[in-house]
Design a protein around this motif. Structure first.
Motif, mmCIF file in Angstrom:
data_model
loop_
_atom_site.group_PDB
_atom_site.id
_atom_site.type_symbol
_atom_site.label_atom_id
_atom_site.label_comp_id
_atom_site.label_asym_id
_atom_site.label_seq_id
_atom_site.Cartn_x
_atom_site.Cartn_y
_atom_site.Cartn_z
ATOM 1 N N ILE A 129 0.811 -1.288 0.060
ATOM 2 C CA ILE A 129 0.117 -0.054 0.052
ATOM 3 C C ILE A 129 1.151 1.096 0.002
ATOM 4 O O ILE A 129 2.054 1.115 0.650
ATOM 5 C CB ILE A 129 -0.858 -0.202 1.096
ATOM 6 C CG1 ILE A 129 -2.114 0.987 1.177
ATOM 7 C CG2 ILE A 129 -0.153 0.215 2.564
ATOM 8 C CD1 ILE A 129 -3.213 0.885 2.177
ATOM 9 N N LYS A 130 0.383 2.083 -0.872
ATOM 10 C CA LYS A 130 1.039 3.408 -0.781
ATOM 11 C C LYS A 130 0.497 4.501 0.447
ATOM 12 O O LYS A 130 -0.760 4.587 0.541
ATOM 13 C CB LYS A 130 1.119 4.219 -2.027
ATOM 14 C CG LYS A 130 1.890 5.674 -2.097
ATOM 15 C CD LYS A 130 1.274 6.478 -3.390
ATOM 16 C CE LYS A 130 1.736 5.582 -4.715
ATOM 17 N NZ LYS A 130 1.605 6.489 -5.795
ATOM 18 N N LYS A 158 -7.670 12.716 -0.950
ATOM 19 C CA LYS A 158 -7.416 11.595 -1.693
ATOM 20 C C LYS A 158 -6.942 10.338 -0.870
ATOM 21 O O LYS A 158 -5.818 9.773 -1.229
ATOM 22 C CB LYS A 158 -6.452 11.905 -2.791
ATOM 23 C CG LYS A 158 -6.923 12.668 -3.435
ATOM 24 C CD LYS A 158 -6.020 13.364 -4.595
ATOM 25 C CE LYS A 158 -6.716 14.467 -5.739
ATOM 26 N NZ LYS A 158 -5.886 15.391 -6.282
ATOM 27 N N THR A 159 -7.518 9.966 0.063
ATOM 28 C CA THR A 159 -7.525 8.717 0.731
ATOM 29 C C THR A 159 -8.094 7.327 0.035
ATOM 30 O O THR A 159 -8.978 7.611 -0.505
ATOM 31 C CB THR A 159 -7.881 8.858 2.233
ATOM 32 O OG1 THR A 159 -9.568 8.942 2.200
ATOM 33 C CG2 THR A 159 -7.356 10.032 2.907
ATOM 34 N N ILE A 160 -7.248 6.464 0.241
ATOM 35 C CA ILE A 160 -7.952 5.169 -0.303
ATOM 36 C C ILE A 160 -8.021 3.933 0.666
ATOM 37 O O ILE A 160 -7.874 2.668 0.204
ATOM 38 C CB ILE A 160 -6.883 4.671 -1.655
ATOM 39 C CG1 ILE A 160 -5.508 4.410 -1.077
ATOM 40 C CG2 ILE A 160 -7.205 5.862 -2.869
ATOM 41 C CD1 ILE A 160 -4.516 3.738 -2.165
ATOM 42 N N PRO A 186 -3.271 5.934 3.963
ATOM 43 C CA PRO A 186 -3.202 5.435 2.433
ATOM 44 C C PRO A 186 -3.898 6.284 1.345
ATOM 45 O O PRO A 186 -4.843 6.928 1.773
ATOM 46 C CB PRO A 186 -4.294 4.063 2.728
ATOM 47 C CG PRO A 186 -4.220 3.614 4.151
ATOM 48 C CD PRO A 186 -4.168 5.027 4.892
ATOM 49 N N THR A 187 -3.112 6.492 0.442
ATOM 50 C CA THR A 187 -3.303 7.423 -0.649
ATOM 51 C C THR A 187 -2.973 6.842 -2.066
ATOM 52 O O THR A 187 -2.113 6.158 -2.118
ATOM 53 C CB THR A 187 -2.871 8.888 -0.289
ATOM 54 O OG1 THR A 187 -3.258 9.741 -1.065
ATOM 55 C CG2 THR A 187 -1.309 8.886 -0.343
ATOM 56 N N ASN A 188 -3.392 7.500 -2.943
ATOM 57 C CA ASN A 188 -2.782 7.411 -4.351
ATOM 58 C C ASN A 188 -2.075 8.283 -4.792
ATOM 59 O O ASN A 188 -1.781 8.501 -6.232
ATOM 60 C CB ASN A 188 -3.748 6.579 -5.333
ATOM 61 C CG ASN A 188 -5.190 7.689 -5.431
ATOM 62 O OD1 ASN A 188 -4.819 8.687 -4.869
ATOM 63 N ND2 ASN A 188 -6.150 7.181 -5.866
ATOM 64 N N GLU A 220 1.035 11.035 -5.787
ATOM 65 C CA GLU A 220 2.434 10.734 -5.994
ATOM 66 C C GLU A 220 3.294 11.250 -5.141
ATOM 67 O O GLU A 220 4.399 10.822 -4.977
ATOM 68 C CB GLU A 220 2.702 11.038 -7.543
ATOM 69 C CG GLU A 220 1.910 10.258 -8.558
ATOM 70 C CD GLU A 220 2.189 8.686 -8.480
ATOM 71 O OE1 GLU A 220 3.469 8.427 -8.217
ATOM 72 O OE2 GLU A 220 1.235 7.992 -8.162
ATOM 73 N N GLU A 241 5.932 3.654 -0.599
ATOM 74 C CA GLU A 241 5.132 2.322 -0.755
ATOM 75 C C GLU A 241 5.521 1.325 0.339
ATOM 76 O O GLU A 241 6.731 0.895 0.579
ATOM 77 C CB GLU A 241 5.328 1.887 -2.025
ATOM 78 C CG GLU A 241 4.783 0.440 -2.607
ATOM 79 C CD GLU A 241 3.466 0.788 -3.017
ATOM 80 O OE1 GLU A 241 2.651 -0.274 -3.032
ATOM 81 O OE2 GLU A 241 3.231 1.869 -3.573
#
Length: 153
Positions: free
Chosen positions: A13-14, A41-43, A67-69, A71, A82
């Motif tokens: 996970i990033k 922008k949390t995932i 957690p996020t996507n 960059e 990561e």
């Protein structure tokens, strides 16, 4: 409280993260900064990744993770990394944070019985807890504790 220990595969996970050193009760105060850095922008569910925690003093060294996507970010010492996947022993605790040590005791007993070795960092995942505005009901907090297992060579 009865605990069910499960062995799970944890996906890579990033995360946006901030390093924290101090008393564990103070760590949560800094999570809003990590949330702000990803601009919504949390995932996934936020967590603490523990590298050190001293029972007697309450002092710890942890990463505060969201957690996020996205960059990149570099706000107030918050960066992106990561985290690799791994096999883990997991336990879910329902109740206030001050009773979480019972879950740690249960997982520790399980690991000793099964002769499993751990590696760092371990995680506390805050599935349900206090909100940023309202405290919520501590009896309904849900925390998953995830201990990475050392690979057998």
């Amino acid at each position: 409280m009865e605990y069910n220990i499960e062995i799970k595969n944890i996906e890579s996970i990033k995360v946006a993260f901030m390093k924290f050193k101090g008393h564990y009760t103070e760590a949560g105060k800094y999570m809003p900064e990590v949330f702000k850095s990803v601009q919504g922008k949390t995932i996934g569910i936020p967590f603490f990744a523990y590298y050190l925690a001293e029972k007697k003093t309450g002092l710890c060294e942890i990463d505060l993770c969201v957690p996020t996507n996205i960059e990149s970010t570099n706000k107030n010492g918050i960066t992106i990394k990561e985290l690799p996947g791994f096999k883990a022993a997991c336990v879910t605790h329902i109740g206030p944070y001050d009773s979480v040590p019972m879950a740690y005791e249960a997982i520790d007993n399980y690991l000793k019985k099964e002769k499993l070795d751990l590696q760092l960092p371990w995680r506390e995942v805050f599935i349900k807890g206090p909100g940023l505005v309202m405290k919520g009901n501590p009896k309904k907090y849900i925390t998953e504790i995830i201990f990475p297992l050392k690979e057998v060579e």
